[in-house]
Design an enzyme around this catalytic site. Structure first.
Site, PDB file in Angstrom:
ATOM      1  CE  LYS A  46      -3.785  -2.419   2.271  1.00 60.83           C
ATOM      2  NZ  LYS A  46      -4.416  -2.841   3.535  1.00 60.83           N
ATOM      3  CD  GLN A  61      -3.406  -4.502   6.629  1.00 62.10           C
ATOM      4  OE1 GLN A  61      -3.495  -3.489   5.946  1.00 62.10           O
ATOM      5  NE2 GLN A  61      -3.887  -5.668   6.232  1.00 62.10           N
ATOM      6  CG  ASP A 104      -9.667   0.074   5.664  1.00 59.53           C
ATOM      7  OD1 ASP A 104      -9.459  -0.474   4.571  1.00 59.53           O
ATOM      8  OD2 ASP A 104      -8.912  -0.030   6.646  1.00 59.53           O
TER       9      ASP A 104
HETATM   10  N1  GUN Z   1      -7.027  -6.726   6.398  1.00 59.22           N
HETATM   11  C1  GUN Z   1      -7.475  -7.449   5.342  1.00 59.22           C
HETATM   12  N2  GUN Z   1      -8.131  -6.655   4.467  1.00 59.22           N
HETATM   13  C2  GUN Z   1      -8.089  -5.410   4.973  1.00 59.22           C
HETATM   14  C3  GUN Z   1      -8.586  -4.155   4.518  1.00 59.22           C
HETATM   15  O1  GUN Z   1      -9.225  -4.027   3.461  1.00 59.22           O
HETATM   16  N3  GUN Z   1      -8.333  -3.090   5.326  1.00 59.22           N
HETATM   17  C4  GUN Z   1      -7.654  -3.214   6.497  1.00 59.22           C
HETATM   18  N4  GUN Z   1      -7.477  -2.119   7.221  1.00 59.22           N
HETATM   19  N5  GUN Z   1      -7.182  -4.349   6.953  1.00 59.22           N
HETATM   20  C5  GUN Z   1      -7.392  -5.448   6.185  1.00 59.22           C
END
Ligand code: GUN
Length: 305
Positions: free
Chosen positions: A59, A103, A126
């Site tokens: 990311k 995350q 998110d």
């Molecule tokens: N863990 C797995 N998928 C995601 C996501 O889309 N966002 C976040 N913050 N954590 C994740």
């Protein structure tokens, strides 16, 4: 094995994601020219889960590539709730930060819901904050930010079926807050008839066989096989499961989806691969959401992306 006359479309998530990130990069340059600073994305990583580390690095790399100001906050697994909460508050207050992503999953015993509740909904790229969940449930009411993986899944379905999904039966296997539930809302907003199936669904194959669009998001390797798929259906595989791959050597692993790709590929009308399907779209939509959040915060509403 059932055979069909149609040719199956392999949905190239990598290429579609690259187009989105190119568009975001161009708009990001336009934002910089107008706002006097780049859009900013902050990603918070707690602990040392290797998969989370890879996702967060990817990311950050993509954020830099599209011209964003990219911040990573890395906290130890034993960080306490108050310290993590303070990190989120500082990011809420940082003018240069337009998007915040914590995350998931967080290490035990941290309370993820309490942390999500603290994120400023305008920076919640998110789409996990209850305000954004509620706006999505109210028909994606603006100024909503929607979860990245489901938004990417809708785009992939449209790439195969065209922009109008009205009247299609979308069956979503999985009811997670990150994918299944928001995916149901997004396909409903596209005028699909929506069914959510899950681990307690009776006769799963009978339900999924009625899908025009089948979204597999349960995290069970190869759960969806030939009996689950209607000939010609569009199959979107959200699963990313690491499984042993003894054929590649001792201790080797590989990534597989929730769909048994080899069994389904000749039946489906269109199908996403794993990897190279939904995965790249998640990151592309995160960039898209960050730019959306940045433009809203600065009152810029005419950048094309
Ligand atoms: N863990 C797995 N998928 C995601 C996501 O889309 N966002 C976040 N913050 N954590 C994740």
């Amino acid at each position: 094995m059932a055979t069909t006359a149609h040719a199956t479309t392999l949905i190239d998530g990598k290429a579609i994601a690259a187009q989105i990130t190119d568009d975001v990069a161009a708009a990001s340059a336009g934002f910089l020219a107008r706002a006097g600073r780049a859009p900013g994305l902050a990603v918070v990583l707690v602990g040392d889960d290797p998969a989370s580390g890879v996702y967060v690095r990817n990311k950050g790399k993509m954020a830099a590539k599209v011209g964003f100001h990219s911040v990573q906050e890395t906290l130890p697994a034993h960080v306490d709730q108050a310290a993590l909460a303070e990190t989120v508050r500082q990011l809420n207050d940082a003018d240069a930060v337009d998007g915040i992503l914590v995350q998931m999953p967080l290490p035990e015993p941290l309370d993820a819901e309490a942390i999500i509740d603290l994120i400023n909904p305008e920076k919640d790229v998110d789409g996990f904050h209850p305000v954004n969940v509620g706006r999505l449930a109210a028909g994606a009411r603006a100024p909503c930010l929607v979860p990245c993986t489901p938004a990417g899944s809708v785009r992939l379905a449209k790439s195969a079926l065209g922009p109008d999904l009205s009247g299609k039966h979308a069956v979503i296997v999985g009811r997670s807050t990150i994918v299944g539930r928001p995916a149901a809302q997004l396909f409903l907003a596209e005028n699909c008839t929506v069914t959510i199936a899950h681990s307690r669904t009776a006769d799963l194959a009978a339900v999924t066989r009625s899908a025009d669009i089948l979204i597999a998001a349960v995290g069970r390797p190869h759960l969806i096989g030939e009996p689950h798929v209607k000939p010609g259906a569009c199959v979107i595989d959200v699963g990313i499961n690491r499984v042993a791959a003894p054929e590649r050597g001792m201790d080797a692993t590989r990534l597989v989806g929730d769909v048994d790709f080899d069994a389904v590929k000749s039946i489906a009308g269109a199908i996403t691969p794993v990897p190279g399907g939904v995965g790249p779209m998640t990151i592309a939509m995160l960039m898209h959401n960050t730019l959306t959040a940045a433009c809203r915060r600065k009152g810029i509403d005419d950048l094309e992306f």
